[in-house]
Scaffold this motif. Structure first.
Motif, short mmCIF file in Angstrom:
data_model
loop_
_atom_site.label_atom_id
_atom_site.label_comp_id
_atom_site.label_asym_id
_atom_site.label_seq_id
_atom_site.Cartn_x
_atom_site.Cartn_y
_atom_site.Cartn_z
N PRO A 206 -0.99 3.12 -5.53
CA PRO A 206 -1.97 2.03 -5.58
C PRO A 206 -1.96 1.17 -4.31
O PRO A 206 -1.08 1.28 -3.47
CB PRO A 206 -1.49 1.20 -6.77
N MET A 207 -2.95 0.29 -4.24
CA MET A 207 -3.02 -0.78 -3.24
C MET A 207 -2.92 -2.09 -4.03
O MET A 207 -3.70 -2.32 -4.95
CB MET A 207 -4.33 -0.70 -2.47
N VAL A 208 -1.95 -2.93 -3.68
CA VAL A 208 -1.63 -4.10 -4.50
C VAL A 208 -1.60 -5.35 -3.62
O VAL A 208 -1.03 -5.33 -2.52
CB VAL A 208 -0.26 -3.94 -5.21
N ILE B 45 0.89 -1.16 0.00
CA ILE B 45 0.00 0.00 0.00
C ILE B 45 0.93 1.21 0.00
O ILE B 45 1.69 1.42 0.95
CB ILE B 45 -0.93 0.00 1.22
N VAL B 46 0.91 1.99 -1.03
CA VAL B 46 1.98 2.96 -1.27
C VAL B 46 1.80 4.24 -0.47
O VAL B 46 2.73 4.74 0.16
CB VAL B 46 2.07 3.28 -2.78
N ASN B 47 0.59 4.80 -0.45
CA ASN B 47 0.41 6.14 0.11
C ASN B 47 -0.62 6.15 1.22
O ASN B 47 -1.66 5.50 1.14
CB ASN B 47 -0.01 7.12 -0.99
N ILE B 48 -0.33 6.94 2.26
CA ILE B 48 -1.23 7.16 3.38
C ILE B 48 -1.41 8.68 3.53
O ILE B 48 -0.42 9.40 3.71
CB ILE B 48 -0.68 6.57 4.70
N PHE C 97 -4.55 -4.99 -8.30
CA PHE C 97 -4.33 -3.62 -7.83
C PHE C 97 -5.60 -2.79 -7.92
O PHE C 97 -6.54 -3.09 -8.65
CB PHE C 97 -3.24 -2.94 -8.66
N ILE C 98 -5.60 -1.71 -7.12
CA ILE C 98 -6.55 -0.61 -7.24
C ILE C 98 -5.70 0.65 -7.27
O ILE C 98 -4.99 0.95 -6.30
CB ILE C 98 -7.55 -0.58 -6.07
N ASP C 99 -5.75 1.38 -8.37
CA ASP C 99 -4.91 2.57 -8.52
C ASP C 99 -5.38 3.74 -7.66
O ASP C 99 -4.57 4.48 -7.10
CB ASP C 99 -4.88 3.02 -9.99
N SER D 123 6.85 4.65 9.42
CA SER D 123 7.28 3.41 8.78
C SER D 123 6.09 2.72 8.14
O SER D 123 4.95 2.88 8.59
CB SER D 123 7.97 2.48 9.77
N ASN D 124 6.37 1.96 7.09
CA ASN D 124 5.37 1.19 6.35
C ASN D 124 5.97 -0.21 6.19
O ASN D 124 6.85 -0.42 5.35
CB ASN D 124 5.11 1.84 4.99
#
Length: 690
Positions: free
Chosen positions: A577-579, A532-535, A589-591, A548-549
């Motif tokens: 995205p969430m992969v 999960i790239v972005n929060i 994925f969901i972009d 941290s991720n």
């Protein structure tokens, strides 16, 4: 390589196809007639898209292309204009392109059988003409065969003519039908097979392929003088099927067969929870066919809308004949719950006749979707049947609701005419007791089912009841309020319903950690996180509050640690995205950003403690602390029994009167801890072992 009935310059055409990089299957082989069974884009496997074509240079210099179906196919036609404008201008005459239509323009007949290249200028005799492009045609009125568009290469000499004529087969004659229903007849030359047709008045009520001496597998429901006719069928393009034979009068005694229940009772239509509905077909006491719609999972606002099943009966047939010969349409318009085929007076239709609805649009609405529609086919509804004797299950109530203060719900299952036990399957995060119920000797059930909130579910999920001879599952709708929207939420591949998985979001008690847990939708899927790239917190910059991720060792969790504690009501968007991965696909994925997740909303009941890691203290009952050698779970002596469950409700470990429990044998992850005190009080906690 398919064989030609007729072909011309076969090797020349093959060499031309090879030079163009085409499969030989995409070459029209011959011209009188030519044959093609294409492959590749716009084509189908097998021979269901094969066709023949006649090419003729007419006396006025035009060139005609007549498309023919393979033997017994009468639904082969060009689509649109056969060849698009760009293909026509790309035709070559001795290598010179038809730019600006300098050699030909194109017309197509009204019946879509003949495309004509209309001559515009002189063309040398015996000039080589090549058409290499997408050919639009169909070999059926429905399905994939109704929209064919392969690239086909056609090469021929200008001046080519074809006086091809298909000869009808001779007509066979029935000699006798004996008391065992065996038919004897005289065959004819060149026939590939024979079809027998049983008529009641003008309507065909039965048909089958036969050879002389076969039994006609027709069981009459009424005593009648039926008429039997025979037809010779060709498998050779040079011939046409024969005419029907003379009618043979066949007196049969009605056998009063048991018709059974309707095959369409509570048939589920729709594509998702917001527009699911039940459709039932029944014959009433007046001989009318009543098609009724009812709500899925107890939805009381489900009705037909617009034209229901059509503004006329053109999509309905009776024994293959137009339904308008037998019925009129009775329909009250939008808001109606019934669409009725009203029987005409004096028509010949009897119980056991077959009614079909083919590729027709159904329009309806539900409480959550005011514009539901879809294309459906219902084949061979048996006239005279209804749903009165069919196994049925209803529930009271038809929906249940959970809140943080209400973690137990019940509903009563009422079943009739059941043939076996029913199975009650909750969505992930709920448990039911009992999960199977057997009917009594009368096929009846009347039993209360208890539903417990464990890991939680999302509002709109359903408890499914199956088995017992039910035609389709019965659903109990689950509503939730006050919980997170991410309690075992089902996620899918972007813009699809493929590769589903369950996702749960948890927040630590100090609101410094956010845990994304993924679980398989189906057993054996092998579902794990990729990333999960972005929060984004409260619309800020992506990841500005992320310290941290971390992807867990078993890849079932992503743990986000924040630089500061968050506050109740904070909104978190995530993904982009969430992969995730399964055994079948390693890049699901969901972009787009997902969310928001609202801090302070959880999947816990109010009497449950917050989610913590092994480094925190849950409350006065449970103490967790690191030992120099191992992690230990300590509970107070007031606890009689300690049980560890998976989030799916599977019991993993149970001890009695033990107050120090080693955790070293447990895998990292989240568990449900169930504690029972010495007087029987029960409390459940979620525990994350890191």
């Amino acid at each position: 390589m398919k064989k030609l009935t007729f072909f011309k310059n076969f090797m020349a055409i093959i060499m031309l196809a090879m030079s163009l990089g085409l499969s030989a299957q995409n070459v029209l082989e011959g011209t009188c007639p030519g044959y093609c069974n294409p492959s590749g884009a716009g084509a189908l496997d097998g021979a269901t898209d094969a066709f023949y074509m006649l090419i003729n240079t007419e006396t006025n210099g035009d060139v005609t292309f007549t498309i023919l179906g393979v033997p017994n196919n009468t639904t082969t036609f060009f689509r649109n204009n056969g060849w698009a404008d760009g293909i026509i201008t790309g035709i070559t005459v001795n290598g010179d392109a038809n730019a600006g239509n300098k050699y030909f323009t194109r017309t197509i007949s009204s019946d879509k059988k003949i495309v004509t290249l209309v001559k515009k200028s002189d063309i040398p005799a015996d000039a080589t003409i090549v058409i290499n492009g997408i050919l639009e045609y169909k070999t059926a009125d429905t399905g994939a065969e109704s929209n064919l568009w392969p690239t086909v290469n056609i090469s021929f000499q200008y001046g080519t003519t074809c006086n091809f004529v298909q000869t009808p087969l001779a007509t066979p004659q029935i000699i006798s039908i004996d008391e065992d229903k065996r038919i004897t007849f005289n065959g004819v030359e060149h026939a590939g097979s024979y079809m027998v047709y049983v008529f009641r008045d003008e309507a065909i009520v039965h048909s089958q392929a036969v050879t002389s001496g076969d039994v006609i597998n027709f069981t009459p429901t009424i005593t009648y003088d039926y008429i039997v006719k025979l037809q010779a069928i060709t498998n050779d393009i040079n011939y046409l099927n024969s005419a029907y034979s003379d009618g043979y009068t066949w007196h049969l005694i009605g056998e009063g067969i048991e018709l059974g229940p309707s095959k369409f009772c509570n048939y589920v239509i729709g594509s998702g929870a917001t527009n699911y509905a039940y459709l039932s077909w029944e014959t009433d006491a007046n001989g009318n066919v009543v098609i009724s719609i009812s709500g899925y999972a107890g939805d009381t606002q489900t009705t037909f809308r617009a034209n229901g099943l059509g503004s006329d009966l053109s999509k309905f047939t009776v024994n293959g004949n137009p339904a308008s010969n037998y019925f009129t349409r009775t329909y009250g318009g939008s808001g109606s719950k019934t669409y009725t085929l009203t029987l005409k007076s004096g028509v010949s239709i009897v119980p056991g006749d077959k009614i079909s609805y083919t590729n027709g649009t159904i329009e309806w609405k539900t409480s959550q979707n005011s514009n539901a529609y879809g294309t459906y086919t219902f084949t061979d509804y048996v006239y005279g049947t209804d749903c009165s004797s069919l196994p049925t299950v209803t529930t009271d109530p038809s929906s249940i609701s959970f809140s943080p203060t209400q973690g137990i719900q019940t509903f009563t299952v009422i079943g009739t005419n059941l043939t076996s036990a029913i199975t009650i399957t909750p969505p992930r995060g709920l448990t039911v007791n009992p999960s199977t119920i057997s009917p009594d000797e009368n096929g009846e059930i009347n039993e209360v089912v208890t539903v417990n909130w464990t890991g939680g579910t999302t509002s709109g999920s359903t408890i499914q009841i199956s088995g017992g001879g039910l035609v389709s599952n019965v659903a109990v709708l689950v509503n939730t309020s006050g919980f997170s929207a991410y309690c075992n939420k089902v996620i899918y591949q972007q813009n699809s319903t493929n590769y589903p998985a369950y996702m749960t979001i948890d927040m630590s008690s100090d609101k410094t950690q956010m845990v994304f847990t993924i679980a398989p939708y189906n057993e054996g899927d092998g579902t794990i996180w990729n990333r999960i790239v972005n929060i984004v917190v409260n619309g800020g910059t992506a990841n500005e509050l992320v310290a941290s991720n971390v992807l867990s060792a078993d890849k079932t969790q992503i743990i986000i640690t924040f630089t500061q504690p968050l506050q109740d009501g904070d909104e978190i968007m995530f993904g982009a995205p969430m992969v995730w991965e399964t055994n079948a696909n390693h890049n699901i994925f969901i972009d787009a950003y997902q969310g928001p997740y609202i801090v302070g909303q959880s999947c816990d009941l109010e009497d449950q403690g917050p989610y913590v890691s092994v480094s925190n203290v849950l409350d006065d009952i449970i103490n967790i602390y690191p030992n120099p050698h191992k992690d230990v779970l300590n509970v107070t002596p007031s606890v009689y029994k300690t049980e560890f469950y998976t989030l799916e409700g599977q019991l993993l470990y149970s001890v009695v009167n033990i107050y120090e429990i080693p955790l070293s044998t447990f895998n990292k992850g989240m568990y449900v801890l169930r504690l029972t005190d010495k007087v029987g009080n029960i409390v459940s906690k979620k525990l994350v072992i890191q």
